[in-house]
Motif scaffolding. Structure first.
Motif, mmCIF file in Angstrom:
data_model
loop_
_atom_site.group_PDB
_atom_site.id
_atom_site.type_symbol
_atom_site.label_atom_id
_atom_site.label_comp_id
_atom_site.label_asym_id
_atom_site.label_seq_id
_atom_site.Cartn_x
_atom_site.Cartn_y
_atom_site.Cartn_z
ATOM 1 N N ARG A 419 0.808 -1.215 0.000
ATOM 2 C CA ARG A 419 0.000 0.000 0.000
ATOM 3 C C ARG A 419 0.847 1.274 0.000
ATOM 4 O O ARG A 419 0.321 2.378 -0.166
ATOM 5 C CB ARG A 419 -0.916 0.004 1.222
ATOM 6 C CG ARG A 419 -0.205 0.076 2.555
ATOM 7 C CD ARG A 419 -1.200 0.152 3.719
ATOM 8 N NE ARG A 419 -0.530 0.199 5.006
ATOM 9 C CZ ARG A 419 -0.148 -0.861 5.710
ATOM 10 N NH1 ARG A 419 -0.400 -2.085 5.221
ATOM 11 N NH2 ARG A 419 0.463 -0.736 6.882
ATOM 12 N N SER A 420 2.172 1.106 0.150
ATOM 13 C CA SER A 420 3.072 2.281 0.118
ATOM 14 C C SER A 420 3.318 2.771 -1.306
ATOM 15 O O SER A 420 3.954 3.820 -1.503
ATOM 16 C CB SER A 420 4.407 1.940 0.767
ATOM 17 O OG SER A 420 4.223 1.559 2.112
ATOM 18 N N SER A 421 2.853 2.009 -2.301
ATOM 19 C CA SER A 421 3.053 2.458 -3.690
ATOM 20 C C SER A 421 2.328 3.765 -3.920
ATOM 21 O O SER A 421 1.148 3.907 -3.542
ATOM 22 C CB SER A 421 2.542 1.391 -4.661
ATOM 23 O OG SER A 421 3.292 0.205 -4.530
ATOM 24 N N ALA A 422 3.031 4.736 -4.542
ATOM 25 C CA ALA A 422 2.461 6.053 -4.826
ATOM 26 C C ALA A 422 3.411 6.802 -5.762
ATOM 27 O O ALA A 422 4.557 6.389 -5.993
ATOM 28 C CB ALA A 422 2.244 6.838 -3.538
ATOM 29 N N VAL A 423 2.914 7.939 -6.300
ATOM 30 C CA VAL A 423 3.749 8.841 -7.087
ATOM 31 C C VAL A 423 3.961 10.099 -6.271
ATOM 32 O O VAL A 423 2.981 10.736 -5.841
ATOM 33 C CB VAL A 423 3.109 9.181 -8.444
ATOM 34 C CG1 VAL A 423 4.046 10.091 -9.236
ATOM 35 C CG2 VAL A 423 2.792 7.928 -9.230
#
Length: 1187
Positions: A419-423
């Motif tokens: 869930r840490s995936s982000a831009v």
């Protein structure tokens, strides 16, 4: 030991900088494979400041990638832009690019604003820059009424342009009504603001069409200002009425037209300030007025101008520094200077900086529970502020993530989860701009995969670095190992280098580096491997390089370039000129190894480079071509310091055409006296461009100059202006003054007159003066016109005179001339030489003496003495002959002389006469003398007649020149054997009254050589030689006849006759049938013994001809031969006996074909000739030929 991924790449040498760049590109190109889940990445977007053409549709680009494919949305001026509600706006499918259709309806101004694109999927959202949309503008000039400008010559002037404000700003230039650019110079130039500045005006600046144009490139339109009229006048040109009614204030400005020191037209004051952004072009401008025109100089206070980034524009009025940095801040000073003074202006420059990256954030791919960091570091002036966003939302209000910690310009991630995936977006901004970068964090768990294609073939040049690619992906990050060969061990660090992107570097590849390499990638989730292949090729080399060439204009030059390469590679050879393509000119031809340039001209000079390219490498070699020629003519000839007798000439040298000028040749023309004829004046060294020339009075000079270098001389320059010097008295008098009489009672005075150049003035005349040398008479003088001769009559004969000829003209007399001695006219001498004596030296030489005549009796210049002599009659015959007189002249006052070439035993008479310039005097009394006897000449002829078995008879004629009384003849003879050896010599004395002699008791069939000469009391004369042969004896002839009667011989002859008959019949039959046969066969079949030549290489036989044949084919004997009245046989080297060719043993010789000896008295060795019988030879003779 295993070779694993290094945390840092090993340090490389400076020579491997290009390799570093390549590797950096490879590292930055590492990406997540598109088949894996990943956040969006912006791949393409429009520029931040986007100026559009209002006549075209608006296209705002926004492209992105991601997995799953992202969706797109836009904001406009900070609020959501609902494109569905605007029928003119469409979005490209699968893309965020917008197209706004304003060509059908709508206006571009409606869509001005700040746009931003967002690309979003389940893993995050990426945003574009703020894109400012502005339509370009090209407004018209406002209408204005421009009054004509009238100003004095020498005043300064500024013509304003003030173009309308456009977007982007227009490009300004000045032209006339014919759309021709106005010429600019140090005096007239355009400023950065578009105004046209005149440091001082000249009358030629007068015109009515000074037009400023503004070109708007974005819309491709040009706007024009109203024409400005300028009139430059001089106060002297104004008439009194205008001068009275027109005050100075009505002129443009009120400055004087006199010379003045510089002042600045722009910028104003002594100091100014300038601010520029880092990376831009810094442009500083100073334009000054003054008379004469000022020159501008630039300096940087407390520093130096950067050499490679500094440029001067607009005749040094503008200083430009490109790629400006903070270090370029400081004070810059421009100095304007002319002959009356100098002025300076200081510009304080401050370089600011919009934000620029130090470290831009990079995408992170992490596996669960891994740690990582995002770094965003920027700089600027002032220092930029760093702010973070997450999925386009300020991080302060974004959803919280416990694995994330913000520390200024760094975000630290610890034990990340999916869930840490982000831009994340990093924004660095200050008052001059901003930077925005997207960097995603993608949390994945993926086994290793190798992205490089399997079995890729790498070809590398030997001794260069080989880079074997192993692009990989995995999460966690895999470790990489490399192996060589199927069973090879892991490659060691001391020989190979493994880079972070998986690339294997072989720093210096050798032939043994060829082979198969295996890349293995491992992480905790698995392993992957890939094979690649490496081939090492020989380097391409230029083994014969082009060489420096110096050629003369118009000639042909050839450059050679031989290339050696790996046999598996195909090279292409390209020729460049000055690093560009060769001119498209038929004079340039390229074949396999050569470049040939024909008819070379000046433009062909430069650097020629041969480039050999293969798919793997390229090499090049260059050579410089210098085109040389004779210099161009000098120009701008100017005469200064003009004095009566000198002037200074100056000139500007023409182009030396790459060969230094060694000297200048100065010539002059005298247009008054010799128009069109040029004379050499002087020469000066090639480093000198002035010459002080000495002049003569009363000459209308023009000068021209030629330059000379090692190749030759230039054409002459244009002629200078004419310069007429003042008249003066002559500097010199006539030369070659002489006094000679043409008659006994006159004196002819001649001289070489002065030419027009030497006359020094008009009215050239000569004062001629004379008097007797030995008398007390006064000088007699006469002034004559410009002639070269004067005759004085009534003079005594041959009297010495003193003579002077002085030049004069309207300005006066030349210096007093020196006197020259001459003589009045000569007359014939009156007295003959006396006491003539003759001393006979020998039979051909006599010496003559005489007494000189008195000088007074010569009555002229003594030329010498002349002897007349002639042979009166022969002392032997006393016969009268034609008298032929001979003359010998002895120069000067000699009183004796030699008479050579006399004939011996002769009677001579002579007399002597004195000679002067007029002629000969009377002859002395005749003197008679006799020459003694000499040796005789050779006998006139010698022939041998009536040869018999043992005797020969000799007949001769006496010498044509006995040169005395013959006392006897001497005959010597000796035999010659078959090997041409000489036998014993017999000496025989014959009385002088004999002309025939018979030698008896000689050997038969023997050749004899004879030596014959006459004698007088003075000695033996020249000998004559001949040869002859005695006849064959009867016994030999009898044996020959007996052989011919033998049966076997008769049978042989019959067989031969029968064979000949058969051949005749066959030939006759073939001829009747029209058959053809070679002429040679016919001649062989009908062989005629009379026409068969003797074998020339047979030393036994000579060639003899009948009297008839000789008569028809007679040729004169060679010089020196003695020819009797009847036919004779020439001397022979052959040992033949003449009897071999006779009809009987007696060998009779008579007129019907017999042989009469004929001998030449010159040659010793000649081929034998004789008379051939007209009858067919008998078999006996045929046999005798072989005995």
């Amino acid at each position: 030991m295993q070779l694993k991924i290094m945390p840092k790449k090993k340090r490389l040498s400076a020579g491997r900088a290009p390799l570093m760049l390549f590797l950096c590109q490879m590292i930055s190109a590492l990406e997540v494979p598109l088949d894996l889940v990943q956040p969006p990445t912006i791949t393409q977007q429009s520029p931040k400041d986007y100026i559009i053409d209002p006549r075209e549709n608006i296209v705002i680009q926004c492209e992105a990638k991601g997995k799953p494919p992202p969706s797109f949305s836009w904001t406009r001026n900070g609020t959501h832009f609902d494109i569905d509600k605007d029928p003119l706006v469409t979005m490209k499918p699968g893309s965020g690019t917008l197209t706004i259709n304003i060509m059908s309806e709508g206006k571009a101004e409606t869509y001005e604003g700040v746009y931003q694109c967002t690309a979003r999927n389940e893993r995050g959202a990426a945003i574009s820059n703020n894109i400012v949309i502005r339509p370009s503008r090209s407004p018209l000039w406002t209408k204005e009424k421009l009054e004509p400008i009238i100003l004095r010559n020498g005043q300064s002037l500024v013509l304003p342009c003030r173009p309308p404000i456009g977007l982007p700003p227009p490009i300004i230039f000045w032209m006339d009504n014919s759309f021709q650019r106005l010429p600019q110079s140090e005096r007239v130039s355009q400023g950065l603001n578009g105004d046209l500045y005149f440091s001082n005006v000249l009358p030629e600046d007068t015109r009515e069409d000074y037009i400023c144009y503004a070109r708007f490139n974005h819309t491709q339109t040009i706007q024009q200002k109203q024409p400005i009229s300028v009139k430059v006048i001089s106060v002297d040109e104004l008439n009194d009425t205008i001068a009275a009614n027109l005050s100075d204030t009505e002129f443009y400005g009120a400055k004087s037209h006199r010379q003045r020191p510089p002042t600045f037209l722009t910028p104003d004051g002594n100091t100014s300030r300038k601010e520029e952004l880092r990376g831009n072009v810094l442009s500083l401008e100073c334009i000054a007025e003054g008379l004469p025109t000022p020159i501008i100089y630039w300096i940087k206070e407390d520093g130096t101008l950067p050499i490679n980034r500094t440029f001067y524009r607009n005749f040094k009025k503008t200083l430009q520094i490109i790629q400006v940095t903070e270090a370029d801040s400081g004070n810059y000073q421009c100095i304007a200077k002319n002959a009356l003074g100098a002025i300076h202006h200081t510009i304080s420059v401050t370089v600011k900086a919009a934000p620029y990256w130090i470290i831009a954030p990079q995408n992170l791919v992490l596996s669960p529970e891994e740690d990582g960091t995002l770094i965003c570091r920027a700089n600027g002036n002032p220092k930029p502020r760093i702010s973070w966003l997450s999925n386009g939302v300020p991080i302060e209000i974004a959803p919280d993530d416990p694995s994330r910690k913000i520390d200024g310009d760094t975000i630290i991630f610890s034990k990340v989860q999916e869930r840490s995936s982000a831009v994340y977006q990093c924004n660095a901004s200050n008052e001059y701009g901003y930077l925005l970068a997207n960097a995603f964090v993608n949390v994945l768990a993926e086994p290793p995969r190798i992205l490089t294609s399997a079995n890729t073939l790498y070809q590398v040049i030997a001794n260069r670095a080989a880079l074997l690619d192993c692009a990989f992906f995995g999460s966690p990050l895999p470790t990489i190992e490399w192996f060589k060969g199927a069973k090879g061990s892991a490659l060691r660090e001391d020989i190979y280098v493994l880079h972070e992107n998986g690339t294997l570097e072989i720093p210096v590849a050798q032939k043994d580096s060829t082979g198969t390499y295996t890349c293995v990638a491992r992480n905790k989730l698995g392993m992957a491997k890939n094979d690649v292949h490496l081939e090492i090729k020989d380097p391409t080399r230029i083994i014969k390089q082009p060489e420096y060439a110096v050629v003369q204009r118009g000639s042909t030059v050839s450059f050679e370039c031989k290339v050696k390469h790996d046999h598996t590679l195909i090279p292409t050879v390209t020729w460049l000129k000055d690093h560009g393509e060769l001119p498209n000119d038929g004079r340039f031809t390229v074949d396999k190894d050569h470049l040939v340039v024909a008819d070379v001209n000046d433009d062909d000079g430069g650097t020629y480079t041969c480039v050999a390219n293969t798919t793997l490498d390229n090499v090049s070699a260059s050579a410089v071509l210098s085109v040389v020629d004779v210099p161009n003519p000098p120009f701008d000839l100017e005469l200064t310091d003009q004095l009566d007798r000198s002037v200074q000439l100056s000139w500007t040298p023409g182009d030396d055409n790459n060969s230094p000028i060694t000297k200048f040749i100065i010539e002059y023309e005298d247009a008054m006296h010799e128009p069109g004829l040029w004379h050499h004046q002087t020469e000066v060294p090639g480093t000198q461009t002035t010459a002080q020339l000495k002049l003569s009075p009363y000459v209308n000079y023009s000068f021209r100059v030629m330059a000379e270098n090692n190749l030759g001389r230039s054409l002459p320059s244009e002629a200078s202006e004419q310069y007429l010097t003042k008249a003066a008295e002559p500097d010199k008098n006539p030369t070659a003054v002489e006094g000679l009489g043409s008659e006994p009672d006159n004196l002819v005075i001649t001289w070489k007159p002065l030419n027009g150049f030497e006359s020094n003035g008009p009215g050239l005349q000569y004062k001629v003066s004379w008097r007797q040398k030995d008398g007390d008479d006064e000088w007699t003088s006469v002034v004559v016109a410009n002639v070269s001769k004067y005759i004085v009559s009534g003079t005594p004969t041959f009297v010495p005179y003193l003579i002077k000829v002085q030049a004069l003209n309207d300005a006066g007399f030349a210096p007093e001339p020196a006197a020259v001695m001459g003589h009045s006219g000569e007359d014939l001498p009156m007295v003959a030489p006396g006491n003539v004596r003759v001393n006979v030296v020998n039979s051909t030489l006599a010496e003559v003496h005489w007494d000189p005549v008195p000088l007074k009796s010569i009555r002229g210049h003594l030329q010498g003495y002349r002897i007349y002599y002639w042979k009166a009659q022969s002392s032997l015959t006393r016969n009268r002959r034609h008298i032929e007189k001979k003359i010998l002249t002895f120069q000067g006052s000699k009183t004796h002389g030699m008479l050579p070439g006399l004939e011996p035993f002769s009677h001579y008479t002579l007399n002597v006469r004195v000679v002067n310039g007029k002629g000969e005097g009377p002859a002395s009394p005749d003197k008679v003398f006799n020459t003694p006897e000499g040796v005789p000449s050779a006998p006139s002829s010698l022939k041998i007649v009536n040869p018999t078995l043992d005797s020969l008879t000799l007949e001769w004629e006496p010498p044509s020149h006995p040169n005395g009384i013959l006392t006897e003849y001497t005959l010597k003879y000796q035999p010659i054997n078959s090997t041409h050896e000489l036998g014993p010599l017999v000496d025989l004395k014959i009385p002088a009254n004999k002309t025939r002699w018979t030698l008896k008791n000689l050997n038969f069939s023997t050749r004899y050589k004879f030596y014959f000469y006459a004698r007088t009391a003075a000695g033996s004369g020249i000998q004559i030689t001949e040869e002859a042969i005695t006849t064959v004896d009867e016994a030999m002839a009898s044996r020959q006849v007996d052989i011919a009667t033998q049966g076997w011989f008769i049978g042989l002859m019959c067989a031969v006759a029968l064979l000949i008959l058969i051949l005749l019949i066959v030939c006759f039959i073939r001829r009747n049938k029209g058959g053809k046969y070679p002429v040679k066969e016919k001649e062989d079949a009908h062989a005629d013994p009379e026409i068969q030549p003797m074998k020339e290489d047979d030393g036994t036989f000579g060639e003899y001809r009948s009297l008839e044949s000789d008569a028809e084919d007679h040729k004169p004997l060679k010089k020196g031969s003695r020819t009797p009245s009847d036919r004779t046989v020439k001397k022979e080297d052959s040992d033949d006996s003449l009897v071999d060719y006779g009809e009987g043993v007696n060998g009779q010789f008579n007129e019907d074909g017999s042989f009469i000896g004929q001998y030449s008295g010159k040659k010793e060795k000649e081929p034998a000739e004789g008379n051939e019988s007209s009858e067919a030879p008998s078999p006996v003779n045929a046999m005798n030929s072989f005995v």
